[in-house]
Scaffold this active site. Sequence first.
Site, PDB file in Angstrom:
ATOM      1  CD  GLU A 122      -2.567   1.244   2.105  1.00  0.00           C
ATOM      2  OE1 GLU A 122      -2.769   0.391   3.053  1.00  0.00           O
ATOM      3  OE2 GLU A 122      -3.985   1.811   2.021  1.00  0.00           O
ATOM      4  CG  MET A 266      -0.034  -3.506   5.039  1.00  0.00           C
ATOM      5  SD  MET A 266      -0.952  -1.921   4.154  1.00  0.00           S
ATOM      6  CE  MET A 266      -1.875  -2.878   3.647  1.00  0.00           C
ATOM      7  CD  GLU A 301      -3.467  -1.826  10.168  1.00  0.00           C
ATOM      8  OE1 GLU A 301      -4.353  -1.931   9.576  1.00  0.00           O
ATOM      9  OE2 GLU A 301      -2.979  -1.033  10.728  1.00  0.00           O
ATOM     10  CG  HIS A 304      -8.134  -1.941   7.315  1.00  0.00           C
ATOM     11  ND1 HIS A 304      -8.729  -1.207   7.017  1.00  0.00           N
ATOM     12  CD2 HIS A 304      -6.708  -1.597   7.914  1.00  0.00           C
ATOM     13  CE1 HIS A 304      -8.060   0.221   7.620  1.00  0.00           C
ATOM     14  NE2 HIS A 304      -6.943   0.098   7.849  1.00  0.00           N
TER      15      HIS A 304
HETATM   16  N1  BES Z   1      -3.581   0.915   5.878  1.00  0.00           N
HETATM   17  C1  BES Z   1      -2.562   1.525   7.203  1.00  0.00           C
HETATM   18  C2  BES Z   1      -1.228   1.423   6.840  1.00  0.00           C
HETATM   19  C3  BES Z   1      -0.189   1.964   5.562  1.00  0.00           C
HETATM   20  C4  BES Z   1      -0.456   3.260   5.159  1.00  0.00           C
HETATM   21  C5  BES Z   1       0.909   1.438   4.657  1.00  0.00           C
HETATM   22  C6  BES Z   1      -0.305   4.014   3.866  1.00  0.00           C
HETATM   23  C7  BES Z   1       0.571   1.922   3.699  1.00  0.00           C
HETATM   24  C8  BES Z   1       0.762   3.420   3.282  1.00  0.00           C
HETATM   25  C9  BES Z   1      -2.816   0.547   8.257  1.00  0.00           C
HETATM   26  O1  BES Z   1      -4.091   0.673   7.862  1.00  0.00           O
HETATM   27  C10 BES Z   1      -3.261   2.503   9.110  1.00  0.00           C
HETATM   28  O2  BES Z   1      -3.701   2.669   9.096  1.00  0.00           O
HETATM   29  N2  BES Z   1      -2.073   1.972  10.606  1.00  0.00           N
HETATM   30  C11 BES Z   1      -1.223   3.024  11.127  1.00  0.00           C
HETATM   31  C12 BES Z   1      -2.183   2.757  12.180  1.00  0.00           C
HETATM   32  C13 BES Z   1      -3.109   2.799  12.636  1.00  0.00           C
HETATM   33  C14 BES Z   1      -3.854   2.608  13.820  1.00  0.00           C
HETATM   34  C15 BES Z   1      -3.985   4.546  12.539  1.00  0.00           C
HETATM   35  C16 BES Z   1      -0.075   3.322  10.848  1.00  0.00           C
HETATM   36  O3  BES Z   1       0.711   2.762   9.959  1.00  0.00           O
HETATM   37  O4  BES Z   1       0.306   4.949  11.008  1.00  0.00           O
HETATM   38 ZN    ZN Z   2      -6.092   1.447   8.425  1.00  0.00          ZN
END
Ligand code: BES
Ligand code: ZN
Length: 872
Positions: A122, A266, A301, A304
Amino acid sequence: MTTATTRLADYRPYPFQIPNIELDVVVEEQHIAISSSMQIEPALTTKVPLVLQGLNLELDSIVINGSSVPTDAYSLSSSELVLHQPPIHPFELKIICRIDPFNNTSLEGLYSSESMLTSQCEAEGFRRICFHPDRPDVLSRYRVRIEADRTRYPVLLSNGNLVSKGSLAKDPMRHEAIWDDPYPKPAYLFALVAGALQEVQAHFKTTSGRSVLLRLHVENGDETYTSHALDSLKKAMAWDEKVYGLEYDLDEYNIVAVRHFNMGAMENKSLNIFNSKLVLADSECATDGELERIESVVAHEYFHNWTGNRITCRDWFQLSLKEGLTVFRDQSFTADLHSKAVKRIEDVSMLRNTQFREDSGPTSHPVKPSEYKAIDNFYTTTIYEKGAELIRMLHTLLGQQRFMAGMALYVQRFDGTAATTEDFIHSIAEGACANGEQLGFDLDQFQRWYHQSGTPQVCVKRHWDSQGGTLTLEVSQFTPPTPGQPSKAPLVIPMALAVIGPNGRIGEEKLVVLDQDTQSVSLRDLPRQAKPPALSIFRRFSAPITLQMDVSVDESLQLLALDDDPVARWEAGQRLWRKILLARARKQADKPLEERLALALNQLITSGGESDPSFLAMLFGMPGLAELEAAQDVADPLMLYQVYQSLKSWLGVKLSDPLKNLLERSRLNWGAQWPAGQGERMLTGLTWSWLAAAGDCEVRKEAVEAVNGPSMSLARAALRALQPIECTERDEALKSFYERWQDRPVILDTWFALEASTPRSDGLERIKQLLDHPRFDPMAPNSIRAVLGGFASNPPVFHAIDGSGYKFMAEQLIAIDQRNPITASRMVKVFSRWQTYAPSRKEAMHRAIDQLASAELSANTREVVTLMQPKH
Ligand code: BES
Ligand code: ZN
């Protein structure tokens, strides 16, 4: 270099379907050979070229239905492979290419971290692994074979179910694993991990009776720090079943902890990859706050799997569809497991100090942007936290039951597809009205929240009719202009209200839906008294707005004492704190008000009436720096920094006895295991920091001891208390923290952050030493953020009036951008407030931005820097 702009209005469905993909991944000493076989079905009858993305791939061969494709039938650029005339009937496209994960410092695509190979796709990382459309509306079933050396890479993981694993007949030193994921997914959810990892297992039984194997993979030696994350996962699985009726859909769930990771974690299908700082934890090596954070990220996660994976995004403009909704879900989870009030206060405070700040600066954008250059730049607090607030407003407007009916319809209707935010909103509305009810607000108008950026201001003027007992509110709303959006239309704003008398709430809470530029709201049948009753407004922070309303000190104190909504109560206190701090920053300290607040705090401590110590700690918490800067005509971070210290020191003297009393009481629960005892530990940190600021030597000694004690929460609280004070105890504490944790990189990052944010006369020298420190890992985003993030939050050093801090920061970011654009472009926003500072500081910051602008930058960092530059 100019980078193309991607626009929402240009969205077209992909003209091909790719129902199946087989990947063959052969890990060699110096490179990886990837062979992808895609079953491709043209979706249109008209002939169109087949466009595939590819970055840093070395193309070997292209074969269609078994025949090699001649070189004049395709063209290859640095980012795309175009087959000019693909077959019009379903065909198999097999492409072989090579990648070099061992020299990939971007941490996107496949890369190596310590002894491991790992992936991050991602948003657009899959194109760094093989040629593919790499857009989220192309859903495929993946079958993956991984082949590698068995001693170097004993563990081979990908998404879905393990089909087989074993040695290669032709070479017993090598082995292979075959994985099959039965759920069609977009490429950004693909994951692959290979390495010498240790595994810790747990089990979860779903409501329908299936047993799911939970496997957490960590580096050798880290096995002992895994139980918290595994427990969190089980709690999240149970909660999603109970609250949303959503069950896990495969037989195993893997989590891998990785040291080098751009983000927090992720959600790859059944193979989550986590930044190791969000996995490895126990109460000795993580704070209460970190334990709660880990619990919520593991849950996020996991959640999701439905909101993101089973139902994914049609395109990246829909990012908040999965992120805003999943943040809302993880917030509700934490609120349910712990304290609703405290969680809401933490989230509101975070929204104000990060999202509101973003929304009032040059990188302000809507929850649903209409264009972008680098999508990685849009993983912002606006997409996440403001996005979650929009869902929360729907929840507030509809109530739990109707909201859940809407959710159920959304899941039922869009399972297995790539959806849009409109799909979501319409499902919620339809589900909520399934029994013929009225929605109660205009849905199209509500959707303006997705397209309009900026924080709305709600202005309330009150008229009190003492004879009739009627309180009339003249309410107007106004959203200030933001980049690209000079004028705004009124929004649907849920406003929860109640009236508070001398004995608490009078009558019921009322939910008013604002939807006009100005409107009037009347609260009738109130006690007919000379003075108007206190007004509890935007209870639970029912909308992400800033409120403009004259509130007297008396009224704030009354609400602080008596409001039955804990968020509004906290807010009343915040209003007083803000007033006091801002007055001090203007060098016009409001002594009478300070005395009154001190008295109120004293009462809160001594009455013992506050049963939740965490909530008490919230009431004692001062507003953040960002929100105070926003309230200043000219932002003055250095002055505010001193003001925090001077106020703490004054309160430390003033309330010395009650604080010591509170400390005594809190001590009794120091040893309680998280989540028990966390409120007491927070209060301990508060009293330490106020008393230490007041010069209390005993407290300083106690703090130094805590750094070597059994609780990381207390150790960190102690370090925070000592940090602003130039004293031998501070140096001693930092030194012993380093000595204790020097072999644990995740924990050592906290030390780096503390060192970098400690004000010293030779501060910039210290930052340079830290960057050269033998244990500083320039490839680890965690370490970079620790030192440079710590530096940016060290006002006297970063904001040094000669501009040396800004200049050094710019140089560092230019260098980081060469190896890791994602991390650099996120950090470069430390300059985004430059226009709010006084002339000398402003010019110095502007020079740093120009310095960045004239450097060779990645598309990511270029986009942010360009937004920050003044418009001509
Ligand atoms: N999908 C994201 C991770 C991500 C974001 C991967 C952008 C690549 C690019 C994941 O679900 C996410 O949102 N992670 C957050 C933490 C969450 C608890 C808000 C993060 O990585 O900060
Ligand atoms: Zn997320």
